[in-house]
Write a protein that holds these residues in place. Structure first.
Motif, PDB file in Angstrom:
ATOM      1  N   SER A   6       0.842  -1.200   0.000  1.00  0.00           N
ATOM      2  CA  SER A   6       0.000   0.000   0.000  1.00  0.00           C
ATOM      3  C   SER A   6       0.873   1.245   0.000  1.00  0.00           C
ATOM      4  CB  SER A   6      -0.905   0.026   1.231  1.00  0.00           C
ATOM      5  OG  SER A   6      -0.168   0.389   2.386  1.00  0.00           O
ATOM      6  N   GLY A   7       0.219   2.408  -0.221  1.00  0.00           N
ATOM      7  CA  GLY A   7       0.913   3.664  -0.028  1.00  0.00           C
ATOM      8  C   GLY A   7       1.269   3.830   1.443  1.00  0.00           C
ATOM      9  N   ILE A   8       2.062   4.833   1.742  1.00  0.00           N
ATOM     10  CA  ILE A   8       2.557   5.015   3.108  1.00  0.00           C
ATOM     11  C   ILE A   8       1.843   6.194   3.740  1.00  0.00           C
ATOM     12  CG2 ILE A   8       4.612   5.555   4.480  1.00  0.00           C
ATOM     13  CD1 ILE A   8       6.059   4.232   1.875  1.00  0.00           C
ATOM     14  N   GLY A   9       1.066   5.942   4.787  1.00  0.00           N
ATOM     15  CA  GLY A   9       0.302   6.982   5.466  1.00  0.00           C
ATOM     16  C   GLY A   9       0.992   7.437   6.731  1.00  0.00           C
ATOM     17  N   LEU A  10       1.326   8.709   6.811  1.00  0.00           N
ATOM     18  CA  LEU A  10       1.973   9.277   7.988  1.00  0.00           C
ATOM     19  C   LEU A  10       1.081  10.352   8.598  1.00  0.00           C
ATOM     20  CD1 LEU A  10       5.608   9.841   6.602  1.00  0.00           C
ATOM     21  CD2 LEU A  10       4.689   7.795   7.717  1.00  0.00           C
ATOM     22  N   ASN A  11       0.960  10.377   9.919  1.00  0.00           N
ATOM     23  CA  ASN A  11       0.258  11.482  10.545  1.00  0.00           C
ATOM     24  C   ASN A  11       1.214  12.663  10.695  1.00  0.00           C
ATOM     25  OD1 ASN A  11       1.759  11.259  12.975  1.00  0.00           O
ATOM     26  ND2 ASN A  11       0.208   9.984  13.949  1.00  0.00           N
ATOM     27  N   SER A  12       0.732  13.779  11.213  1.00  0.00           N
ATOM     28  CA  SER A  12       1.556  14.990  11.235  1.00  0.00           C
ATOM     29  C   SER A  12       2.776  14.838  12.136  1.00  0.00           C
ATOM     30  CB  SER A  12       0.718  16.194  11.679  1.00  0.00           C
ATOM     31  OG  SER A  12       0.155  15.968  12.959  1.00  0.00           O
ATOM     32  N   TYR A  13       2.657  14.055  13.216  1.00  0.00           N
ATOM     33  CA  TYR A  13       3.807  13.839  14.089  1.00  0.00           C
ATOM     34  C   TYR A  13       4.892  13.051  13.357  1.00  0.00           C
ATOM     35  CZ  TYR A  13       0.374  14.999  17.730  1.00  0.00           C
ATOM     36  OH  TYR A  13      -0.589  15.608  18.498  1.00  0.00           O
ATOM     37  N   GLU A  14       4.471  12.028  12.623  1.00  0.00           N
ATOM     38  CA  GLU A  14       5.427  11.212  11.874  1.00  0.00           C
ATOM     39  C   GLU A  14       6.047  12.014  10.734  1.00  0.00           C
ATOM     40  OE1 GLU A  14       3.111   6.987  12.719  1.00  0.00           O
ATOM     41  OE2 GLU A  14       2.432   8.341  11.149  1.00  0.00           O
ATOM     42  N   CYS A  15       5.240  12.881  10.106  1.00  0.00           N
ATOM     43  CA  CYS A  15       5.774  13.751   9.061  1.00  0.00           C
ATOM     44  C   CYS A  15       6.859  14.665   9.626  1.00  0.00           C
ATOM     45  CB  CYS A  15       4.654  14.596   8.450  1.00  0.00           C
ATOM     46  SG  CYS A  15       3.524  13.679   7.371  1.00  0.00           S
ATOM     47  N   ALA A  16       6.644  15.162  10.846  1.00  0.00           N
ATOM     48  CA  ALA A  16       7.630  16.050  11.468  1.00  0.00           C
ATOM     49  C   ALA A  16       8.951  15.327  11.698  1.00  0.00           C
ATOM     50  CB  ALA A  16       7.080  16.588  12.787  1.00  0.00           C
ATOM     51  N   VAL A  17       8.888  14.071  12.128  1.00  0.00           N
ATOM     52  CA  VAL A  17      10.102  13.297  12.365  1.00  0.00           C
ATOM     53  C   VAL A  17      10.850  13.062  11.065  1.00  0.00           C
ATOM     54  CG1 VAL A  17      10.967  11.024  13.062  1.00  0.00           C
ATOM     55  CG2 VAL A  17       9.247  12.182  14.454  1.00  0.00           C
ATOM     56  N   MET A  18      10.127  12.662  10.023  1.00  0.00           N
ATOM     57  CA  MET A  18      10.768  12.394   8.744  1.00  0.00           C
ATOM     58  C   MET A  18      11.326  13.677   8.135  1.00  0.00           C
ATOM     59  SD  MET A  18      11.759  10.120   6.659  1.00  0.00           S
ATOM     60  CE  MET A  18      10.844   8.592   6.965  1.00  0.00           C
ATOM     61  N   LEU A  19      10.587  14.787   8.249  1.00  0.00           N
ATOM     62  CA  LEU A  19      11.039  16.060   7.698  1.00  0.00           C
ATOM     63  C   LEU A  19      12.330  16.521   8.370  1.00  0.00           C
ATOM     64  CD1 LEU A  19      10.416  18.472   5.816  1.00  0.00           C
ATOM     65  CD2 LEU A  19       9.120  19.481   7.719  1.00  0.00           C
ATOM     66  N   SER A  20      12.362  16.476   9.691  1.00  0.00           N
ATOM     67  CA  SER A  20      13.567  16.936  10.398  1.00  0.00           C
ATOM     68  C   SER A  20      14.765  16.049  10.073  1.00  0.00           C
ATOM     69  CB  SER A  20      13.314  16.962  11.910  1.00  0.00           C
ATOM     70  OG  SER A  20      13.068  15.654  12.404  1.00  0.00           O
ATOM     71  N   SER A  21      14.533  14.749   9.885  1.00  0.00           N
ATOM     72  CA  SER A  21      15.632  13.835   9.560  1.00  0.00           C
ATOM     73  C   SER A  21      16.185  14.114   8.163  1.00  0.00           C
ATOM     74  CB  SER A  21      15.158  12.383   9.651  1.00  0.00           C
ATOM     75  OG  SER A  21      14.742  12.068  10.970  1.00  0.00           O
ATOM     76  N   LEU A  22      15.282  14.362   7.201  1.00  0.00           N
ATOM     77  CA  LEU A  22      15.723  14.622   5.830  1.00  0.00           C
ATOM     78  C   LEU A  22      16.437  15.966   5.707  1.00  0.00           C
ATOM     79  CD1 LEU A  22      12.581  13.357   3.872  1.00  0.00           C
ATOM     80  CD2 LEU A  22      14.857  12.304   3.850  1.00  0.00           C
ATOM     81  N   GLU A  23      16.036  16.934   6.532  1.00  0.00           N
ATOM     82  CA  GLU A  23      16.613  18.272   6.441  1.00  0.00           C
ATOM     83  C   GLU A  23      17.853  18.442   7.313  1.00  0.00           C
ATOM     84  OE1 GLU A  23      12.870  21.134   5.244  1.00  0.00           O
ATOM     85  OE2 GLU A  23      13.258  20.798   7.385  1.00  0.00           O
ATOM     86  N   GLU A  24      18.167  17.451   8.122  1.00  0.00           N
ATOM     87  CA  GLU A  24      19.298  17.592   9.039  1.00  0.00           C
ATOM     88  C   GLU A  24      20.622  17.723   8.302  1.00  0.00           C
ATOM     89  OE1 GLU A  24      21.149  15.271  12.946  1.00  0.00           O
ATOM     90  OE2 GLU A  24      19.160  14.738  12.180  1.00  0.00           O
ATOM     91  N   ASP A  25      20.751  17.029   7.171  1.00  0.00           N
ATOM     92  CA  ASP A  25      21.978  17.121   6.372  1.00  0.00           C
ATOM     93  C   ASP A  25      21.673  17.907   5.096  1.00  0.00           C
ATOM     94  OD1 ASP A  25      24.353  16.880   5.065  1.00  0.00           O
ATOM     95  OD2 ASP A  25      24.240  14.716   4.766  1.00  0.00           O
ATOM     96  N   PRO A  26      22.245  19.105   4.917  1.00  0.00           N
ATOM     97  CA  PRO A  26      21.975  19.911   3.711  1.00  0.00           C
ATOM     98  C   PRO A  26      22.402  19.215   2.428  1.00  0.00           C
ATOM     99  CG  PRO A  26      23.064  21.227   5.430  1.00  0.00           C
ATOM    100  CD  PRO A  26      23.138  19.793   5.874  1.00  0.00           C
TER     101      PRO A  26
END
Length: 326
Positions: free
Chosen positions: A175-195
């Motif tokens: 299936s597609g991957i469903g993330l709630n806003s808390y999970e989105c925040a974790v993934m966003l901060s992890s992806l943006e941690e390294d420029p």
């Protein structure tokens, strides 16, 4: 030979037993513990049923493993079995907020020995609260006994490991991957941690610029669910693995990312020649491939796919306390 025919060797583990062997271990354990505690077998069985929340013969392999752990603990400390004193009943506060509530547990108890969580594989010390989720429907597999975090908090206070597991099991079931806003925040901060993340091989293959916009929108609007494609989800995992050295990444997270990428590649290549005529090309195929892997990982040992739950759109979430009573 069962665990109870080797005089309760400390290194013996119920985790290696399955099906009929577990049934024998429970039966032998009750027979071995009863005379030590000065009780008849029916009374030991009654206490055992109370402790795990279900009669061993009515449960599944996960329940019977917990029963064996409890019997092994009683074999060392018969006084705990003999005691008539009621144990303190734990109370936990269900988290409030968008899309964070998980289904009500099926039953809870205390860890009677050191064990690992049936979802995140974290070690669980003796005395910690553990529980089972309701039996899933369709092609999902039941999870084992979960730690307190995975039982209640993984959607409200997600760790990166929790989001990685969600990616894996959504891909596992197809299936597609469903993330709630808390999970989105974790993934966003992890992806943006390294420029340097946009310069990785994985990002150049499947650009994630649009995904970052969607993650930020989910966080700003506190969305219940933001759906991402499997390709985007796996690209995020690959990018995080490539940038792990430049971020505050734990060994457990690296191990999990490598396991996800390994198994997904095995599925893509049909590395173990799983027959489509017998297992189709969906979850059953991936289950069989996981079972046949020549490079076992924490994910292959736990199995799946697991139903990690999606909150219905517009669902109201209450912060009312919930009693964790067994």
């Amino acid at each position: 030979m069962t665990l109870f025919q080797v005089e309760f060797e400390p290194q013996a583990s119920p985790d290696v037993l399955r099906a009929a062997a577990l049934h024998r271990a429970v039966t032998d354990g009750i027979a071995a513990v009863a005379p030590v505690a000065g009780m008849n077998e029916a009374r030991v069985t009654e206490r055992l049923t109370h402790m795990i929340g279900i009669a061993p013969e009515a449960g599944d392999d996960h329940d019977r493993r917990q029963a064996v752990r409890q019997l092994m603990a009683w074999s060392v400390d018969a006084a705990e079995l003999q005691s008539r004193k009621k144990r303190h009943k734990p109370v936990s506060q269900r988290p409030a907020g968008v899309a964070c509530r998980l289904p009500r547990h099926a039953r809870v108890t205390w860890a009677c020995s050191e064990m690992v969580c049936g979802l995140c594989a974290d070690p669980v010390p003796v005395g910690d609260l553990v529980g089972r989720m309701p039996t899933p429907a369709f092609y999902y597999q039941p999870m084992g006994w979960l730690c307190t975090h995975c039982l209640y908090l993984r959607r409200a206070r997600p760790r990166l490991r929790d989001v990685l597991l969600r990616v894996f099991h959504h891909v596992f079931v197809g299936s597609g991957i469903g993330l709630n806003s808390y999970e989105c925040a974790v993934m966003l901060s992890s992806l943006e941690e390294d420029p340097a993340a946009p310069r990785t091989v994985a990002w150049k293959s499947v650009p994630l610029d649009g995904v970052l916009v969607r993650l930020r929108t989910s966080l700003r609007e506190e969305k219940h669910t933001t759906w991402l494609s499997m390709a985007d989800g796996l690209t995020m995992v690959a990018v995080l693995r490539e940038t792990a050295a430049a971020r505050s990444t734990t060994e457990r997270e690296i191990e999990l990312m490598e396991a996800i990428l390994q198994h997904v590649e095995e599925w893509r290549a049909n590395a173990y020649k799983v027959e489509a005529r017998r297992f189709d090309t969906g979850p059953r195929y991936r289950q069989e491939s996981l079972a046949r892997t020549t490079r076992p990982t924490v994910l292959s040992k736990l199995g799946g796919p697991f139903d990690l739950h999606q909150c219905a759109p517009g669902a109201e979430v209450s912060s009312a306390p919930m009693d964790l009573v067994i």
